[in-house]
Design an enzyme around this catalytic site. Sequence first.
Site, PDB file in Angstrom:
ATOM      1  N   ARG A  36      41.441  11.158 -18.698  1.00 30.92           N
ATOM      2  CA  ARG A  36      42.472  10.276 -19.272  1.00 30.92           C
ATOM      3  C   ARG A  36      43.516  11.057 -20.058  1.00 30.92           C
ATOM      4  NH1 ARG A  36      39.004   4.911 -21.053  1.00 30.92           N
ATOM      5  NH2 ARG A  36      39.504   3.713 -19.189  1.00 30.92           N
ATOM      6  N   LYS A 197      28.378  -6.289 -13.240  1.00 24.83           N
ATOM      7  CA  LYS A 197      28.929  -7.382 -14.057  1.00 24.83           C
ATOM      8  C   LYS A 197      29.447  -8.527 -13.201  1.00 24.83           C
ATOM      9  CE  LYS A 197      30.691  -3.859 -17.206  1.00 24.83           C
ATOM     10  NZ  LYS A 197      31.934  -3.121 -17.378  1.00 24.83           N
ATOM     11  N   GLY A 351      36.321   2.954 -14.200  1.00 23.63           N
ATOM     12  CA  GLY A 351      34.934   2.788 -14.645  1.00 23.63           C
ATOM     13  C   GLY A 351      33.934   3.634 -13.881  1.00 23.63           C
ATOM     14  N   GLY A 374      38.587  -2.214 -16.729  1.00 23.47           N
ATOM     15  CA  GLY A 374      38.898  -3.611 -17.044  1.00 23.47           C
ATOM     16  C   GLY A 374      40.346  -3.956 -16.720  1.00 23.47           C
TER      17      GLY A 374
HETATM   18  N1  LIG Z   1      21.308  -3.041  -7.707  1.00 23.87           N
HETATM   19  C1  LIG Z   1      21.588  -2.818  -8.974  1.00 23.87           C
HETATM   20  N2  LIG Z   1      20.784  -3.269  -9.951  1.00 23.87           N
HETATM   21  C2  LIG Z   1      21.083  -3.026 -11.246  1.00 23.87           C
HETATM   22  N3  LIG Z   1      22.168  -2.346 -11.666  1.00 23.87           N
HETATM   23  C3  LIG Z   1      22.994  -1.876 -10.733  1.00 23.87           C
HETATM   24  C4  LIG Z   1      22.753  -2.087  -9.349  1.00 23.87           C
HETATM   25  N4  LIG Z   1      23.764  -1.510  -8.669  1.00 23.87           N
HETATM   26  C5  LIG Z   1      24.581  -0.951  -9.571  1.00 23.87           C
HETATM   27  N5  LIG Z   1      24.135  -1.167 -10.817  1.00 23.87           N
HETATM   28  C6  LIG Z   1      24.724  -0.675 -12.073  1.00 23.87           C
HETATM   29  O1  LIG Z   1      25.998  -1.188 -12.257  1.00 23.87           O
HETATM   30  C7  LIG Z   1      26.645  -0.398 -13.229  1.00 23.87           C
HETATM   31  C8  LIG Z   1      28.119  -0.442 -13.042  1.00 23.87           C
HETATM   32  O2  LIG Z   1      28.539  -1.774 -13.058  1.00 23.87           O
HETATM   33  P1  LIG Z   1      29.970  -2.228 -13.522  1.00 23.87           P
HETATM   34  O3  LIG Z   1      30.142  -1.904 -14.966  1.00 23.87           O
HETATM   35  O4  LIG Z   1      30.127  -3.631 -13.082  1.00 23.87           O
HETATM   36  O5  LIG Z   1      30.892  -1.272 -12.640  1.00 23.87           O
HETATM   37  P2  LIG Z   1      32.295  -0.589 -12.996  1.00 23.87           P
HETATM   38  O6  LIG Z   1      32.133   0.151 -14.303  1.00 23.87           O
HETATM   39  O7  LIG Z   1      32.602   0.343 -11.860  1.00 23.87           O
HETATM   40  O8  LIG Z   1      33.278  -1.712 -13.100  1.00 23.87           O
HETATM   41  C9  LIG Z   1      26.083   0.989 -13.051  1.00 23.87           C
HETATM   42  O9  LIG Z   1      25.611   1.443 -14.295  1.00 23.87           O
HETATM   43  C10 LIG Z   1      24.944   0.811 -12.040  1.00 23.87           C
HETATM   44  O10 LIG Z   1      23.774   1.484 -12.419  1.00 23.87           O
HETATM   45  O1  LIG Z   2      37.714   2.337 -21.515  1.00 20.73           O
HETATM   46  C1  LIG Z   2      38.378   1.305 -21.444  1.00 20.73           C
HETATM   47  O2  LIG Z   2      38.015   0.268 -20.657  1.00 20.73           O
HETATM   48  P1  LIG Z   2      37.324   0.454 -19.172  1.00 20.73           P
HETATM   49  O3  LIG Z   2      35.990   1.134 -19.349  1.00 20.73           O
HETATM   50  O4  LIG Z   2      37.184  -0.975 -18.669  1.00 20.73           O
HETATM   51  O5  LIG Z   2      38.300   1.265 -18.352  1.00 20.73           O
HETATM   52  C2  LIG Z   2      39.686   1.142 -22.180  1.00 20.73           C
HETATM   53  O6  LIG Z   2      39.945   2.257 -23.013  1.00 20.73           O
HETATM   54  C3  LIG Z   2      39.652  -0.148 -22.993  1.00 20.73           C
HETATM   55  O7  LIG Z   2      38.612  -0.093 -23.930  1.00 20.73           O
HETATM   56  P2  LIG Z   2      37.981  -1.449 -24.490  1.00 20.73           P
HETATM   57  O8  LIG Z   2      37.252  -2.122 -23.320  1.00 20.73           O
HETATM   58  O9  LIG Z   2      37.060  -1.050 -25.619  1.00 20.73           O
HETATM   59  O10 LIG Z   2      39.126  -2.314 -24.977  1.00 20.73           O
END
Ligand SMILES: Nc1ncnc2c1ncn2[C@@H]1O[C@H](COP(=O)(O)OP(=O)(O)O)[C@@H](O)[C@H]1O
Ligand SMILES: O=C(OP(=O)(O)O)[C@H](O)COP(=O)(O)O
Length: 394
Positions: A36, A197, A351, A374
């Site tokens: 970043r 999520k 992410g 996000g």
């Molecule tokens: N089948 C599964 N069961 C539980 N957790 C999972 C599964 N597949 C993926 N995950 C978890 O999902 C997490 C990421 O989810 P999310 O935060 O929604 O994705 P992103 O950060 O890419 O938006 C990872 O930490 C991964 O371990």
């Molecule tokens: O890391 C961030 O979000 P992201 O993990 O969804 O990309 C941004 O810096 C926003 O942070 P926040 O979700 O604490 O407002």
Amino acid sequence: MNKKTVRDIDVKGKRVFCRVDFNVPMQNGVVTDDTRIRAALPTIQYLMEQGAKVILASHLGRPKGKVVEEMRLNAVAERLSELLGKRVVKTDEAYGDAVKAAIAQMNEGDVLLLENVRFYPGEEKNDPELAKAFAELADVYVNDAFGAAHRAHASTEGIAHHLPAVAGFLMEKEIEVLGKALSNPDRPFTAIIGGAKVKDKIGVIENLLDKVDNLIIGGGLAYTFVKALGHEIGKSLLEEDKIELAKSFMEKAKEKGVNFYMPVDAVVADDFSNDANKKVVNIDEIPSDWEGLDIGPKTSELYRDVILKSKLVIWNGPMGVFEMDAFAEGTKAVAQALADAEGTYTVIGGGDSAAAVEKFGLADKMDHISTGGGASLEFMEGKQLPGVVALNDK
Ligand SMILES: Nc1ncnc2c1ncn2[C@@H]1O[C@H](COP(=O)(O)OP(=O)(O)O)[C@@H](O)[C@H]1O
Ligand SMILES: O=C(OP(=O)(O)O)[C@H](O)COP(=O)(O)O
């Protein structure tokens, strides 16, 4: 983008308050991934070259309006100094007299980094007084913090009402790439949605059904869809109150002629651990006390075929628990397919997916890796990003 950018204004000799997203992972006081920071360099370097006094502001983590020593930006300033080859002055506060005094010492082309803006309760509340206090530090506002553009905070939104407000290059690029992908996509257009999520991603799935040719579902959220088809999913991740919605999405996909791809097999485990017993089963044969932690090999192959035939792919969310090597194969297969796809424009939606392509050494094979998780999701859902809306129109 219909917003003004740094190209549209004269910044020579001016104090520029530039909001960046330096919310980077840190361990023991050291920045462990500077993606970043590097992503913001084009804007920072441009402002320096133009003779601006560059005042950078960022949040780090979620300190909830209090000073948290481990969330100070000192290590970030050090890394930035290395990358710029120039000393970056770091203040211990983000506004007030001491900060003003430090800014008064700046020459054209100098760079200063303010303390974590989330140490102040007014930041996340978008307190007008804090926004004014930030605005008093500068003559111009630049927002280059795409990763935080979905937040209406004092340093991302409030301040823009007090100063000429324009976008930086990273913000511009993110909006252009994601905007083009959604408004005028090359086809076939495929979206891959995975991760855990379900709640956060339901909105984006719904919006994508109006836009894509192929929708691929994987990761933990796939099991709510598997359940909606009437199959047993054992202890796999389930969002009970979203089953009906999942059903309606599958029907909507059919009506709209969108190809809806779901896992046909899964890697199941008897425990949520890398050393668990595991086996591959068909998707309608998940044993009742096992859980699905990755897509299976048949699914990987199916998804690979779809990816290779696509002209545009956006990917958000891993196919399995890729942090554990035992359940990383599905995510790796999708990342590899994206890397191998020739003539396909590949967009990674921040992410964990970005972390995954980085982990597999395939990051440089992707066309665009968004710095916002996000933020890119909300953008793809069709929501307006407050940090962009507040900027001056062209
Ligand atoms: N089948 C599964 N069961 C539980 N957790 C999972 C599964 N597949 C993926 N995950 C978890 O999902 C997490 C990421 O989810 P999310 O935060 O929604 O994705 P992103 O950060 O890419 O938006 C990872 O930490 C991964 O371990
Ligand atoms: O890391 C961030 O979000 P992201 O993990 O969804 O990309 C941004 O810096 C926003 O942070 P926040 O979700 O604490 O407002």
